[in-house]
Design a protein around this motif. Structure first.
Motif, PDB file in Angstrom:
ATOM      1  N   LEU A  92       0.815  -0.991   0.143  1.00 13.34           N
ATOM      2  CA  LEU A  92      -0.395   0.209  -0.332  1.00 13.34           C
ATOM      3  C   LEU A  92       1.197   1.596  -0.012  1.00 13.34           C
ATOM      4  CD1 LEU A  92      -3.069  -0.809   2.877  1.00 13.34           C
ATOM      5  CD2 LEU A  92      -3.335  -0.742   0.058  1.00 13.34           C
ATOM      6  N   GLN A  93       1.982   0.980   0.800  1.00  9.11           N
ATOM      7  CA  GLN A  93       2.321   2.686   0.468  1.00  9.11           C
ATOM      8  C   GLN A  93       4.130   2.490  -0.518  1.00  9.11           C
ATOM      9  OE1 GLN A  93       6.029   1.931   3.631  1.00  9.11           O
ATOM     10  NE2 GLN A  93       5.046   3.342   5.219  1.00  9.11           N
ATOM     11  N   ILE A  94       3.639   1.585  -1.414  1.00  9.57           N
ATOM     12  CA  ILE A  94       4.478   1.255  -2.959  1.00  9.57           C
ATOM     13  C   ILE A  94       3.466   2.303  -3.346  1.00  9.57           C
ATOM     14  CG2 ILE A  94       4.880  -0.086  -4.750  1.00  9.57           C
ATOM     15  CD1 ILE A  94       5.713  -1.599  -3.051  1.00  9.57           C
ATOM     16  N   ARG A  95       1.904   2.189  -3.104  1.00 10.24           N
ATOM     17  CA  ARG A  95       0.938   2.539  -3.910  1.00 10.24           C
ATOM     18  C   ARG A  95       0.448   4.100  -3.043  1.00 10.24           C
ATOM     19  NH1 ARG A  95       0.152  -2.706  -4.860  1.00 10.24           N
ATOM     20  NH2 ARG A  95      -0.388  -3.539  -6.534  1.00 10.24           N
ATOM     21  N   ARG A  96       1.413   4.363  -2.275  1.00  9.62           N
ATOM     22  CA  ARG A  96       0.924   5.817  -2.037  1.00  9.62           C
ATOM     23  C   ARG A  96       0.395   6.505  -1.285  1.00  9.62           C
ATOM     24  NH1 ARG A  96       3.737   9.639  -6.706  1.00  9.62           N
ATOM     25  NH2 ARG A  96       5.536   8.911  -7.602  1.00  9.62           N
ATOM     26  N   LEU A  97      -0.322   4.899  -0.623  1.00  2.83           N
ATOM     27  CA  LEU A  97      -1.209   4.907   0.655  1.00  2.83           C
ATOM     28  C   LEU A  97      -0.972   5.002   1.823  1.00  2.83           C
ATOM     29  CD1 LEU A  97      -3.956   2.715  -0.407  1.00  2.83           C
ATOM     30  CD2 LEU A  97      -3.945   4.807  -1.129  1.00  2.83           C
ATOM     31  N   ASN A  98      -1.277   6.165   2.143  1.00  2.00           N
ATOM     32  CA  ASN A  98      -0.545   6.783   4.042  1.00  2.00           C
ATOM     33  C   ASN A  98      -1.275   6.385   4.636  1.00  2.00           C
ATOM     34  OD1 ASN A  98      -0.216   8.040   6.037  1.00  2.00           O
ATOM     35  ND2 ASN A  98      -1.203   9.753   5.638  1.00  2.00           N
ATOM     36  N   VAL A  99      -0.527   5.252   4.977  1.00  4.03           N
ATOM     37  CA  VAL A  99      -0.397   3.727   6.235  1.00  4.03           C
ATOM     38  C   VAL A  99       0.846   4.122   6.871  1.00  4.03           C
ATOM     39  CG1 VAL A  99      -2.122   2.038   4.350  1.00  4.03           C
ATOM     40  CG2 VAL A  99       0.170   2.108   4.700  1.00  4.03           C
ATOM     41  N   ASN A 100       0.138   3.637   7.893  1.00  2.00           N
ATOM     42  CA  ASN A 100       1.279   2.700   9.194  1.00  2.00           C
ATOM     43  C   ASN A 100       2.114   1.481   8.883  1.00  2.00           C
ATOM     44  OD1 ASN A 100       3.132   2.269  11.279  1.00  2.00           O
ATOM     45  ND2 ASN A 100       1.626   2.270  12.629  1.00  2.00           N
ATOM     46  N   ASN A 101       3.413   1.028   8.528  1.00  2.00           N
ATOM     47  CA  ASN A 101       3.599   0.530   7.872  1.00  2.00           C
ATOM     48  C   ASN A 101       4.595  -0.616   8.756  1.00  2.00           C
ATOM     49  OD1 ASN A 101       4.894  -1.672   6.444  1.00  2.00           O
ATOM     50  ND2 ASN A 101       6.261  -0.595   5.254  1.00  2.00           N
ATOM     51  N   VAL A 102       3.761  -1.113   9.827  1.00  2.00           N
ATOM     52  CA  VAL A 102       3.729  -2.281  10.626  1.00  2.00           C
ATOM     53  C   VAL A 102       3.067  -3.370  10.792  1.00  2.00           C
ATOM     54  CG1 VAL A 102       4.664  -1.885  13.272  1.00  2.00           C
ATOM     55  CG2 VAL A 102       5.099  -0.267  12.440  1.00  2.00           C
ATOM     56  N   CYS A 103       4.059  -4.212  11.368  1.00  2.14           N
ATOM     57  CA  CYS A 103       3.525  -5.780  11.438  1.00  2.14           C
ATOM     58  C   CYS A 103       2.504  -5.900  12.189  1.00  2.14           C
ATOM     59  CB  CYS A 103       4.710  -6.948  11.152  1.00  2.14           C
ATOM     60  SG  CYS A 103       3.585  -8.353  11.252  1.00  2.14           S
ATOM     61  N   SER A 104       0.851  -6.150  11.008  1.00  2.00           N
ATOM     62  CA  SER A 104       0.242  -5.607  12.324  1.00  2.00           C
ATOM     63  C   SER A 104      -0.034  -7.165  13.672  1.00  2.00           C
ATOM     64  CB  SER A 104      -1.755  -6.076  12.063  1.00  2.00           C
ATOM     65  OG  SER A 104      -1.166  -6.859  10.971  1.00  2.00           O
ATOM     66  N   LEU A 105       0.319  -8.769  13.260  1.00  2.00           N
ATOM     67  CA  LEU A 105       0.439  -9.141  14.525  1.00  2.00           C
ATOM     68  C   LEU A 105       1.723  -9.089  15.311  1.00  2.00           C
ATOM     69  CD1 LEU A 105       0.040 -12.351  11.830  1.00  2.00           C
ATOM     70  CD2 LEU A 105      -1.461 -10.946  13.248  1.00  2.00           C
ATOM     71  N   CYS A 106       3.158  -8.749  14.581  1.00  3.70           N
ATOM     72  CA  CYS A 106       3.970  -8.699  15.595  1.00  3.70           C
ATOM     73  C   CYS A 106       4.429  -7.161  16.067  1.00  3.70           C
ATOM     74  CB  CYS A 106       5.262  -9.407  15.177  1.00  3.70           C
ATOM     75  SG  CYS A 106       5.846  -8.462  13.534  1.00  3.70           S
ATOM     76  N   GLN A 107       4.015  -6.151  15.642  1.00  2.46           N
ATOM     77  CA  GLN A 107       4.317  -4.556  15.746  1.00  2.46           C
ATOM     78  C   GLN A 107       5.999  -4.865  15.908  1.00  2.46           C
ATOM     79  OE1 GLN A 107       1.919  -2.524  16.759  1.00  2.46           O
ATOM     80  NE2 GLN A 107       0.104  -4.253  15.446  1.00  2.46           N
ATOM     81  N   SER A 108       6.371  -5.362  15.022  1.00  3.52           N
ATOM     82  CA  SER A 108       8.405  -5.300  15.261  1.00  3.52           C
ATOM     83  C   SER A 108       8.836  -4.339  13.706  1.00  3.52           C
ATOM     84  CB  SER A 108       8.677  -6.367  15.740  1.00  3.52           C
ATOM     85  OG  SER A 108       8.139  -7.671  14.702  1.00  3.52           O
ATOM     86  N   THR A 109       8.326  -4.524  12.885  1.00  2.00           N
ATOM     87  CA  THR A 109       8.656  -4.351  11.293  1.00  2.00           C
ATOM     88  C   THR A 109       8.017  -4.555  10.458  1.00  2.00           C
ATOM     89  OG1 THR A 109      11.093  -5.002   9.785  1.00  2.00           O
ATOM     90  CG2 THR A 109       9.586  -6.558  11.075  1.00  2.00           C
ATOM     91  N   SER A 110       8.896  -3.534   9.546  1.00  2.00           N
ATOM     92  CA  SER A 110       7.688  -3.732   7.832  1.00  2.00           C
ATOM     93  C   SER A 110       6.917  -4.682   7.782  1.00  2.00           C
ATOM     94  CB  SER A 110       8.620  -2.925   6.647  1.00  2.00           C
ATOM     95  OG  SER A 110       8.170  -2.913   5.277  1.00  2.00           O
ATOM     96  N   GLU A 111       5.215  -4.515   7.568  1.00  2.00           N
ATOM     97  CA  GLU A 111       5.116  -5.355   7.255  1.00  2.00           C
ATOM     98  C   GLU A 111       4.954  -5.698   5.194  1.00  2.00           C
ATOM     99  OE1 GLU A 111       0.782  -6.645   7.984  1.00  2.00           O
ATOM    100  OE2 GLU A 111       0.350  -6.008   6.169  1.00  2.00           O
ATOM    101  N   THR A 112       5.769  -6.609   5.302  1.00  2.00           N
ATOM    102  CA  THR A 112       5.753  -7.085   3.821  1.00  2.00           C
ATOM    103  C   THR A 112       5.354  -8.481   4.087  1.00  2.00           C
ATOM    104  OG1 THR A 112       8.416  -8.102   4.553  1.00  2.00           O
ATOM    105  CG2 THR A 112       8.131  -5.908   3.314  1.00  2.00           C
TER     106      THR A 112
END
Length: 383
Positions: A92-112
């Protein structure tokens, strides 16, 4: 110094103008899209590794993915995961949407996609408790290639568990993001186990009480001779073996042969060479009315029986087949399922141990002979 010539395309016996063929696509025609994909795939590979090294695992992955007995929604999600087509926060960030890019399951790193499905502690625990253990450490190949390699090397009983688990991880992630639910590995485990059990019950219930009949070899009519062909391909050595078995209207084996080929680019070329070998074999034996039959739908229906111009890698072989066909009084090409082509399939496999062309008169090697006998019995003919 010893040198070997690696021939990618077999020269045609017919008079043809030289043409440029774009190897990465089946049509043989270059497009910007195919060029971009080739460059992209090469860049994702580590130094010293060629894209062909990954092709076998990818082919097996796609074959097993669509053949496995799971609902379509699970298989489609797995396909989207492999291609990174899910709307993760990173995408979603690549598509330029304003989101909080943090993994929703572990809250530790980017959600790739690779973090969510492989590196996240939630995914590792969920899969580990079910006997699917993920590797530890950095991965040097692309996500799709890694997933394909990991999947095809799993034990058969774990492949369904793995697919359902990945589907469950995405389902759980969406529950957390959109509904604010709490994460629980135990609940996800129970969900996967229940879904797997329910799927097994549905599969058993949907099985018909009578076995569905598969394709069966059919004897030719009258004085027509039928030649069944198939190929056994060795991808590592780039070699193939053609097997051709010739039978009459009583299912009697008139003759058979195996023919080895070197420097064969792929299995597609191997099948085309086997079809050509069947035609040449029939001409050399002096048959006038023949049926050439095999289980390669692409070679028979889309190439040999097509009147369209062919720009693929096997176009010289197809042209040779069509030219040679003009010498018969009548010739027909027939596509059948593997079950109806078992004698030729067995013959090609048996012929892999032979290093030179070998011919049999009124017989075939033991395995092919047994397969031909079963074909006769299936039609009620005298053995």
């Amino acid at each position: 110094m010893e040198m070997k010539l690696a021939v990618k395309t077999k020269p045609s016996r017919s008079t043809l103008n030289d043409e440029l063929v774009w190897r990465p696509v089946g049509s043989g025609t270059y497009s910007v899209k195919s060029g971009y994909r080739l460059l992209r795939d090469e860049r994702l590979l580590p130094p010293g590794v060629h894209s062909n090294d990954q092709s076998t695992d990818l082919t097996k992955f796609y074959t097993e993915l669509w053949d496995i007995s799971l609902p379509a929604k699970v298989k489609i999600t797995m396909w989207r995961i492999a291609h990174n087509f899910l709307p993760t926060f990173a995408n979603l960030q690549i598509r330029r949407l304003n989101v909080n890019n943090v993994c929703s399951l572990c809250q530790s790193t980017s959600e790739t996609i690779d973090h969510l499905m492989r590196d996240c502690w939630f995914s590792r625990q969920l899969l580990g408790y079910q006997g699917v253990h993920l590797p530890i450490g950095s991965i040097s190949i692309s996500w799709k290639d890694w997933l394909a390699s990991f999947f095809v090397n799993l034990h058969e009983k774990h492949k369904k568990v793995y697919m359902i688990s990945l589907w469950s991880i995405w389902f759980t992630r969406n529950k957390v993001v959109h509904e604010g639910c709490e994460v629980s590995v135990r609940e996800s485990m129970s969900f996967v186990e229940a879904f797997l059990q329910e799927n097994e019950v549905v599969q058993v219930a949907s099985c018909p009480p009578i076995t569905v009949a598969h394709g069966q070899w059919q004897a030719p009519i009258g004085d027509i001779v039928k030649l069944n062909f198939d190929a056994a391909y060795n991808a590592h050595a780039k070699e193939s073996t053609s097997g051709v078995i010739c039978r009459n209207d009583n299912g009697f084996i008139m003759t058979s042969c195996v023919y080895p080929h070197m420097y064969v680019a792929d299995a597609f070329v191997a099948e085309a060479l086997s079809c050509l070998q069947a035609v040449i074999f029939a001409k050399e034996l002096g048959f006038r009315r023949v049926v050439i039959e095999g289980d390669s739908q692409t070679v028979i229906k889309k190439k040999v029986c097509s009147s369209n111009a062919d720009g693929s890698l096997i176009s010289p072989i197809v042209q040779d087949i069509k030219e040679a066909s003009k010498d018969f009084e009548s010739v027909a090409y027939s596509f059948v399922r593997r079950e109806a082509n078992n004698a030729a399939h067995t013959l090609a496999r048996e012929g892999r141990s032979l290093c030179s062309p070998t011919y049999w008169i009124e017989e075939a090697p033991p395995g092919a002979t047994s397969a031909a006998r079963l074909d006769k019995e299936g039609l009620g003919l005298q053995p």
